[in-house]
Design an enzyme around this catalytic site. Sequence first.
Site, mmCIF file in Angstrom:
data_model
loop_
_atom_site.group_PDB
_atom_site.id
_atom_site.type_symbol
_atom_site.label_atom_id
_atom_site.label_comp_id
_atom_site.label_asym_id
_atom_site.label_seq_id
_atom_site.Cartn_x
_atom_site.Cartn_y
_atom_site.Cartn_z
ATOM 1 N N ASN A 1 53.812 87.237 -1.422
ATOM 2 C CA ASN A 1 53.659 88.675 -1.161
ATOM 3 C C ASN A 1 53.317 88.980 0.307
ATOM 4 O O ASN A 1 53.467 90.115 0.759
ATOM 5 C CB ASN A 1 52.600 89.306 -2.082
ATOM 6 C CG ASN A 1 53.044 89.437 -3.530
ATOM 7 O OD1 ASN A 1 52.226 89.349 -4.451
ATOM 8 N ND2 ASN A 1 54.331 89.648 -3.762
ATOM 9 N N SER B 1 50.370 87.288 -4.437
ATOM 10 C CA SER B 1 50.878 85.924 -4.315
ATOM 11 C C SER B 1 51.017 85.542 -2.844
ATOM 12 O O SER B 1 51.044 86.404 -1.962
ATOM 13 C CB SER B 1 52.232 85.798 -5.014
ATOM 14 O OG SER B 1 53.239 86.442 -4.259
ATOM 15 N N ARG C 1 55.413 103.365 -2.918
ATOM 16 C CA ARG C 1 54.977 102.202 -3.709
ATOM 17 C C ARG C 1 53.453 102.102 -3.825
ATOM 18 O O ARG C 1 52.924 101.720 -4.860
ATOM 19 C CB ARG C 1 55.508 100.907 -3.075
ATOM 20 C CG ARG C 1 57.008 100.745 -3.153
ATOM 21 C CD ARG C 1 57.454 99.470 -2.442
ATOM 22 N NE ARG C 1 56.838 98.291 -3.033
ATOM 23 C CZ ARG C 1 57.302 97.648 -4.111
ATOM 24 N NH1 ARG C 1 58.400 98.062 -4.692
ATOM 25 N NH2 ARG C 1 56.687 96.601 -4.582
ATOM 26 N N ASN D 1 54.239 97.736 -10.353
ATOM 27 C CA ASN D 1 53.627 98.885 -9.677
ATOM 28 C C ASN D 1 54.648 99.666 -8.855
ATOM 29 O O ASN D 1 54.662 100.898 -8.860
ATOM 30 C CB ASN D 1 52.528 98.419 -8.719
ATOM 31 C CG ASN D 1 51.352 97.802 -9.437
ATOM 32 O OD1 ASN D 1 51.286 97.842 -10.656
ATOM 33 N ND2 ASN D 1 50.428 97.232 -8.679
ATOM 34 N N GLY D 2 55.498 98.928 -8.149
ATOM 35 C CA GLY D 2 56.493 99.565 -7.282
ATOM 36 C C GLY D 2 57.460 100.417 -8.090
ATOM 37 O O GLY D 2 57.749 101.562 -7.730
ATOM 38 N N LEU E 1 57.497 82.922 -13.835
ATOM 39 C CA LEU E 1 56.100 82.665 -13.482
ATOM 40 C C LEU E 1 55.767 83.044 -12.042
ATOM 41 O O LEU E 1 54.598 83.217 -11.701
ATOM 42 C CB LEU E 1 55.770 81.188 -13.701
ATOM 43 C CG LEU E 1 55.317 80.798 -15.115
ATOM 44 C CD1 LEU E 1 55.144 79.287 -15.218
ATOM 45 C CD2 LEU E 1 53.997 81.479 -15.482
ATOM 46 N N ASP F 1 52.702 93.088 -12.936
ATOM 47 C CA ASP F 1 53.920 93.416 -12.189
ATOM 48 C C ASP F 1 54.443 94.803 -12.565
ATOM 49 O O ASP F 1 54.234 95.271 -13.676
ATOM 50 C CB ASP F 1 54.984 92.339 -12.487
ATOM 51 C CG ASP F 1 56.079 92.299 -11.437
ATOM 52 O OD1 ASP F 1 55.945 92.982 -10.395
ATOM 53 O OD2 ASP F 1 57.081 91.593 -11.655
ATOM 54 N N GLU G 1 50.738 80.143 -24.085
ATOM 55 C CA GLU G 1 51.645 81.051 -24.791
ATOM 56 C C GLU G 1 52.023 82.157 -23.816
ATOM 57 O O GLU G 1 51.205 82.565 -22.985
ATOM 58 C CB GLU G 1 50.929 81.666 -26.007
ATOM 59 C CG GLU G 1 50.546 80.675 -27.072
ATOM 60 C CD GLU G 1 51.754 80.073 -27.781
ATOM 61 O OE1 GLU G 1 52.767 80.782 -27.940
ATOM 62 O OE2 GLU G 1 51.675 78.894 -28.169
HETATM 63 C C1 IPE Z 1 54.238 88.312 -8.834
HETATM 64 O O1 IPE Z 1 54.877 89.522 -8.691
HETATM 65 C C2 IPE Z 1 52.960 88.320 -8.080
HETATM 66 C C3 IPE Z 1 51.954 89.267 -8.557
HETATM 67 C C4 IPE Z 1 52.002 89.958 -9.655
HETATM 68 C C5 IPE Z 1 50.814 89.400 -7.714
HETATM 69 P P1 IPE Z 1 56.098 89.717 -7.682
HETATM 70 O O2 IPE Z 1 56.634 91.080 -7.926
HETATM 71 O O3 IPE Z 1 55.685 89.393 -6.317
HETATM 72 O O4 IPE Z 1 57.108 88.595 -8.203
HETATM 73 P P2 IPE Z 1 58.663 88.377 -7.911
HETATM 74 O O5 IPE Z 1 58.822 88.279 -6.448
HETATM 75 O O6 IPE Z 1 59.382 89.550 -8.478
HETATM 76 O O7 IPE Z 1 58.986 87.121 -8.643
HETATM 77 C C1 IPE Z 2 52.926 94.082 -8.702
HETATM 78 O O1 IPE Z 2 53.794 95.132 -8.590
HETATM 79 C C2 IPE Z 2 51.868 94.088 -7.623
HETATM 80 C C3 IPE Z 2 52.027 93.023 -6.633
HETATM 81 C C4 IPE Z 2 52.931 92.088 -6.662
HETATM 82 C C5 IPE Z 2 51.100 93.022 -5.519
HETATM 83 P P1 IPE Z 2 55.053 95.083 -7.624
HETATM 84 O O2 IPE Z 2 54.670 95.667 -6.321
HETATM 85 O O3 IPE Z 2 55.659 93.736 -7.580
HETATM 86 O O4 IPE Z 2 56.044 96.088 -8.377
HETATM 87 P P2 IPE Z 2 57.611 95.987 -8.522
HETATM 88 O O5 IPE Z 2 57.915 94.630 -9.081
HETATM 89 O O6 IPE Z 2 58.191 96.177 -7.155
HETATM 90 O O7 IPE Z 2 57.963 97.091 -9.467
HETATM 91 MG MG MG Z 3 57.093 92.799 -8.671
#
Ligand code: IPE
Ligand code: IPE
Ligand code: MG
Length: 256
Positions: free
Chosen positions: A71, A68, A36, A25-26, A198, A23, A210
């Site tokens: 997503n 997910s 992003r 990347n954005g 989670l 998590d 863990e």
């Molecule tokens: C969880 O990340 C899914 C992946 C890492 C692929 P999200 O960024 O989608 O999760 P939420 O929505 O913040 O819980």
């Molecule tokens: C995780 O990074 C990658 C995926 C869920 C596909 P995010 O895209 O959720 O990044 P944030 O949470 O917006 O920083």
């Molecule tokens: Mg995220």
Amino acid sequence: MTGPMTNKDKPKKLPRHLAIIMDGNGRWAKRRFMPRIMGHRQGAKAVKEIVTAVRELNIPYLTLYAFSKENWSRPREEVEALMNLLYDYLQREVDELLGNKIRLRAIGELHRLPPKVRRLLFETMEKTAANYEMQLILALSYGSRSEIVEAARKIAQKCVSGELDPAQVDEELFASFLYTADIPDPDLIIRTSGEQRLSNFLLYQAAYSEFYMTETLWPDFDRNELMKALHDFSGRERRFGKTSEQILLRCTGNES
Ligand code: IPE
Ligand code: IPE
Ligand code: MG
């Protein structure tokens, strides 16, 4: 790039199955005033580094939460970009997977992936199916609740058809209906970017996992960060409901 791992760096106890919620990347991109997608691109580089490190450590199972079920509701352009990155990753890495004897697998509602991506995914899984050194499991279009509900539905159907007696349904049988049927439960789940949830990942399988949460954003998660998490895990005592004394006795082989 750091050199190969020496014995001194290696934690005493390693997970058999490591799972990572990748998590942040954005936010990584946003901090740099970039779109992003640039964060996702950088995230793919982190995937490569971590897969290599996990292979070198001889950890036999690595599950990466890449996309997910939830997503799918992101903006269309972002979903498309993620699917393209997945396609590029598979195309680029197949030789590396084969060379390192890594078997690629995927869990999730794979029928929802775009046909082009799905085809390449299945092709790569087939090509690497005989590899035995490590399993790289991608969670794609994955949602744990629907995985559990689907398992319950299949079991119910078998009970109705008479193939199964409800009295036979126990934890082991139930688990055999999940995507992860022949995969051990994750010993360690890492989540990057400071979130402490989670997000519908391996709810059933994580009963005794863990957890290691780090503020580090996924594109910055490198071999050193991985080693930090593994050393932390190595120092933990997993009791599975027992007392500390019972665990220590078991380690010295004195348990009656
Ligand atoms: C969880 O990340 C899914 C992946 C890492 C692929 P999200 O960024 O989608 O999760 P939420 O929505 O913040 O819980
Ligand atoms: C995780 O990074 C990658 C995926 C869920 C596909 P995010 O895209 O959720 O990044 P944030 O949470 O917006 O920083
Ligand atoms: Mg995220």
